[in-house]
Scaffold this motif. Structure first.
Motif, PDB file in Angstrom:
ATOM      1  N   LYS A  21       0.822  -1.219   0.000  1.00  0.00           N
ATOM      2  CA  LYS A  21       0.000   0.000   0.000  1.00  0.00           C
ATOM      3  C   LYS A  21       0.852   1.263   0.000  1.00  0.00           C
ATOM      4  O   LYS A  21       0.705   2.120   0.846  1.00  0.00           O
ATOM      5  CB  LYS A  21      -0.933  -0.022   1.222  1.00  0.00           C
ATOM      6  N   GLY A  22       1.782   1.314  -0.944  1.00  0.00           N
ATOM      7  CA  GLY A  22       2.592   2.520  -1.068  1.00  0.00           C
ATOM      8  C   GLY A  22       3.908   2.405  -0.317  1.00  0.00           C
ATOM      9  O   GLY A  22       4.146   3.117   0.660  1.00  0.00           O
ATOM     10  N   ILE A  23       4.769   1.503  -0.777  1.00  0.00           N
ATOM     11  CA  ILE A  23       6.055   1.269  -0.108  1.00  0.00           C
ATOM     12  C   ILE A  23       7.094   2.253  -0.646  1.00  0.00           C
ATOM     13  O   ILE A  23       7.319   2.343  -1.849  1.00  0.00           O
ATOM     14  CB  ILE A  23       6.546  -0.183  -0.357  1.00  0.00           C
ATOM     15  N   ASP A  24       7.724   2.988   0.270  1.00  0.00           N
ATOM     16  CA  ASP A  24       8.847   3.882  -0.065  1.00  0.00           C
ATOM     17  C   ASP A  24      10.051   3.431   0.740  1.00  0.00           C
ATOM     18  O   ASP A  24      10.000   3.434   1.969  1.00  0.00           O
ATOM     19  CB  ASP A  24       8.534   5.335   0.326  1.00  0.00           C
ATOM     20  N   LEU A  25      11.111   3.040   0.056  1.00  0.00           N
ATOM     21  CA  LEU A  25      12.355   2.743   0.784  1.00  0.00           C
ATOM     22  C   LEU A  25      13.535   2.719  -0.178  1.00  0.00           C
ATOM     23  O   LEU A  25      13.364   2.632  -1.393  1.00  0.00           O
ATOM     24  CB  LEU A  25      12.247   1.429   1.574  1.00  0.00           C
ATOM     25  N   GLU A  26      14.724   2.838   0.399  1.00  0.00           N
ATOM     26  CA  GLU A  26      15.957   2.806  -0.388  1.00  0.00           C
ATOM     27  C   GLU A  26      16.957   1.878   0.269  1.00  0.00           C
ATOM     28  O   GLU A  26      17.077   1.851   1.494  1.00  0.00           O
ATOM     29  CB  GLU A  26      16.589   4.202  -0.479  1.00  0.00           C
ATOM     30  N   VAL A  27      17.658   1.131  -0.570  1.00  0.00           N
ATOM     31  CA  VAL A  27      18.724   0.248  -0.097  1.00  0.00           C
ATOM     32  C   VAL A  27      20.015   0.691  -0.777  1.00  0.00           C
ATOM     33  O   VAL A  27      20.089   0.734  -2.010  1.00  0.00           O
ATOM     34  CB  VAL A  27      18.422  -1.230  -0.453  1.00  0.00           C
ATOM     35  N   ALA A  28      21.018   1.031   0.035  1.00  0.00           N
ATOM     36  CA  ALA A  28      22.290   1.503  -0.523  1.00  0.00           C
ATOM     37  C   ALA A  28      23.146   0.321  -0.976  1.00  0.00           C
ATOM     38  O   ALA A  28      22.977  -0.796  -0.478  1.00  0.00           O
ATOM     39  CB  ALA A  28      23.045   2.305   0.536  1.00  0.00           C
ATOM     40  N   PRO A  29      24.068   0.543  -1.923  1.00  0.00           N
ATOM     41  CA  PRO A  29      25.014  -0.514  -2.271  1.00  0.00           C
ATOM     42  C   PRO A  29      25.766  -0.992  -1.030  1.00  0.00           C
ATOM     43  O   PRO A  29      26.079  -0.197  -0.142  1.00  0.00           O
ATOM     44  CB  PRO A  29      25.976   0.169  -3.258  1.00  0.00           C
ATOM     45  N   ARG A  30      25.997  -2.298  -0.954  1.00  0.00           N
ATOM     46  CA  ARG A  30      26.724  -2.961   0.136  1.00  0.00           C
ATOM     47  C   ARG A  30      25.927  -3.034   1.438  1.00  0.00           C
ATOM     48  O   ARG A  30      26.440  -3.496   2.457  1.00  0.00           O
ATOM     49  CB  ARG A  30      28.094  -2.291   0.405  1.00  0.00           C
ATOM     50  N   GLU A  31      24.683  -2.587   1.421  1.00  0.00           N
ATOM     51  CA  GLU A  31      23.871  -2.594   2.641  1.00  0.00           C
ATOM     52  C   GLU A  31      23.210  -3.955   2.847  1.00  0.00           C
ATOM     53  O   GLU A  31      22.821  -4.626   1.890  1.00  0.00           O
ATOM     54  CB  GLU A  31      22.786  -1.514   2.528  1.00  0.00           C
ATOM     55  N   VAL A  32      23.105  -4.358   4.120  1.00  0.00           N
ATOM     56  CA  VAL A  32      22.299  -5.530   4.480  1.00  0.00           C
ATOM     57  C   VAL A  32      21.005  -4.998   5.080  1.00  0.00           C
ATOM     58  O   VAL A  32      20.999  -4.366   6.136  1.00  0.00           O
ATOM     59  CB  VAL A  32      23.038  -6.438   5.493  1.00  0.00           C
ATOM     60  N   PHE A  33      19.919  -5.238   4.364  1.00  0.00           N
ATOM     61  CA  PHE A  33      18.637  -4.598   4.642  1.00  0.00           C
ATOM     62  C   PHE A  33      17.665  -5.697   5.058  1.00  0.00           C
ATOM     63  O   PHE A  33      17.356  -6.592   4.264  1.00  0.00           O
ATOM     64  CB  PHE A  33      18.187  -3.910   3.342  1.00  0.00           C
ATOM     65  N   CYS A  34      17.214  -5.675   6.307  1.00  0.00           N
ATOM     66  CA  CYS A  34      16.353  -6.746   6.821  1.00  0.00           C
ATOM     67  C   CYS A  34      14.899  -6.290   6.895  1.00  0.00           C
ATOM     68  O   CYS A  34      14.615  -5.222   7.446  1.00  0.00           O
ATOM     69  CB  CYS A  34      16.826  -7.186   8.199  1.00  0.00           C
ATOM     70  N   LEU A  35      14.013  -7.111   6.351  1.00  0.00           N
ATOM     71  CA  LEU A  35      12.570  -6.849   6.419  1.00  0.00           C
ATOM     72  C   LEU A  35      11.957  -7.801   7.427  1.00  0.00           C
ATOM     73  O   LEU A  35      12.092  -9.023   7.294  1.00  0.00           O
ATOM     74  CB  LEU A  35      11.930  -7.101   5.049  1.00  0.00           C
ATOM     75  N   ILE A  36      11.309  -7.242   8.435  1.00  0.00           N
ATOM     76  CA  ILE A  36      10.663  -8.070   9.453  1.00  0.00           C
ATOM     77  C   ILE A  36       9.183  -7.689   9.519  1.00  0.00           C
ATOM     78  O   ILE A  36       8.776  -6.633   9.040  1.00  0.00           O
ATOM     79  CB  ILE A  36      11.334  -7.918  10.835  1.00  0.00           C
TER      80      ILE A  36
END
Length: 253
Positions: A21-36
């Motif tokens: 329902k309207g997801i806004d996010l950014e993941v930088a290079p080399r980042e470990v991004f966890c979705l919970i």
């Protein structure tokens, strides 16, 4: 610096069910991004949208500065042909909850398959890399084994090696340990830790809060198709601001 993944107002519905329902996010290079977040909150659907296994209904999603599944001309978006989508997907490795290995192929054949078939790589080159990757995930001695001869944790590590064989710039993990017996989880998480140390950009949908806390650079808590809270793992997991996050974490920590 270009974001490795950028989502702007991403919506996804399955029939009448509005999942994202309207997801806004950014993941930088080399980042470990966890979705919970709880089951059914849209985490896995969002992951599948990143490599266009699911098409978004609205918004924009880009990987390394390029739109996913579409190209823009003027202010109109045109869907890419399947062949073009497949071409882009080569750069994105995906590890599923269920290992999805080819049962009739040995571990090393599973790892070699995509580079040979998709990239038309010479078998000797693909085999050499596959041996290196199996060694890296601690399974050099299992190269000739078929999936049925491997434990769940070993199969998942072969699946990670297989995704890495395409030399992706982004790795997506969809609850990679949730189908495993508890004593097998550690080996898989160790492999993921070593990838993080090497600077691989990773988006991980996980219930492993310890991993998110130790290895994650960012944690996003999703619920009911929206991002409720995002930040550094220590902030989100130890000192959540939202009642919904607090309630979720009280059940899983």
């Amino acid at each position: 610096m270009t974001a490795m993944v950028k989502a702007e107002g991403v919506h996804k519905s399955f029939g009448p069910t509005h999942v994202l329902k309207g997801i806004d996010l950014e993941v930088a290079p080399r980042e470990v991004f966890c979705l919970i977040g709880p089951s059914g909150s849209g985490k896995s659907t969002f992951l599948r949208c990143i490599n266009h296994l699911e098409k978004i209904n609205a918004g924009r999603l880009s990987v390394d500065g390029e739109l996913v599944g579409y190209r823009q001309q003027g202010n109109k978006l045109y869907e890419l042909k399947d062949r073009e989508v497949a071409e882009k997907r080569r750069d994105i490795g995906m590890v599923f909850q269920r290992f999805n290995l080819f049962p009739h192929m040995t571990a090393i054949e599973n790892v070699m398959e995509a580079p040979v078939q998709v990239k038309r790589e010479a078998k000797a080159v693909a085999r050499e890399r596959a041996e290196r990757l199996l060694d890296r995930v601690g399974l050099a001695d299992k190269a000739a084994n078929y999936p049925a001869q491997l434990s769940g944790g070993q199969q998942q590590r072969v699946a990670i090696a297989r995704a890495l064989a395409m030399e992706p710039k982004l790795m997506l993990f969809d609850e990679p340990t949730s189908a495993l017996d508890p004593e097998l989880v550690g080996d898989v998480l160790d492999v993921m830790r070593s990838l993080a140390e090497d600077g691989m950009t990773m988006i991980v949908v996980t219930h492993e809060m310890g991993f998110a806390r130790e290895v994650g650079d960012s944690v996003v808590f999703m619920d009911d198709g929206v991002v409720v809270e995002a930040g550094h793992p220590r902030e989100v997991l130890t000192n959540p601001r939202h009642e919904r996050t607090k309630s979720f974490l009280s059940k899983v920590l």
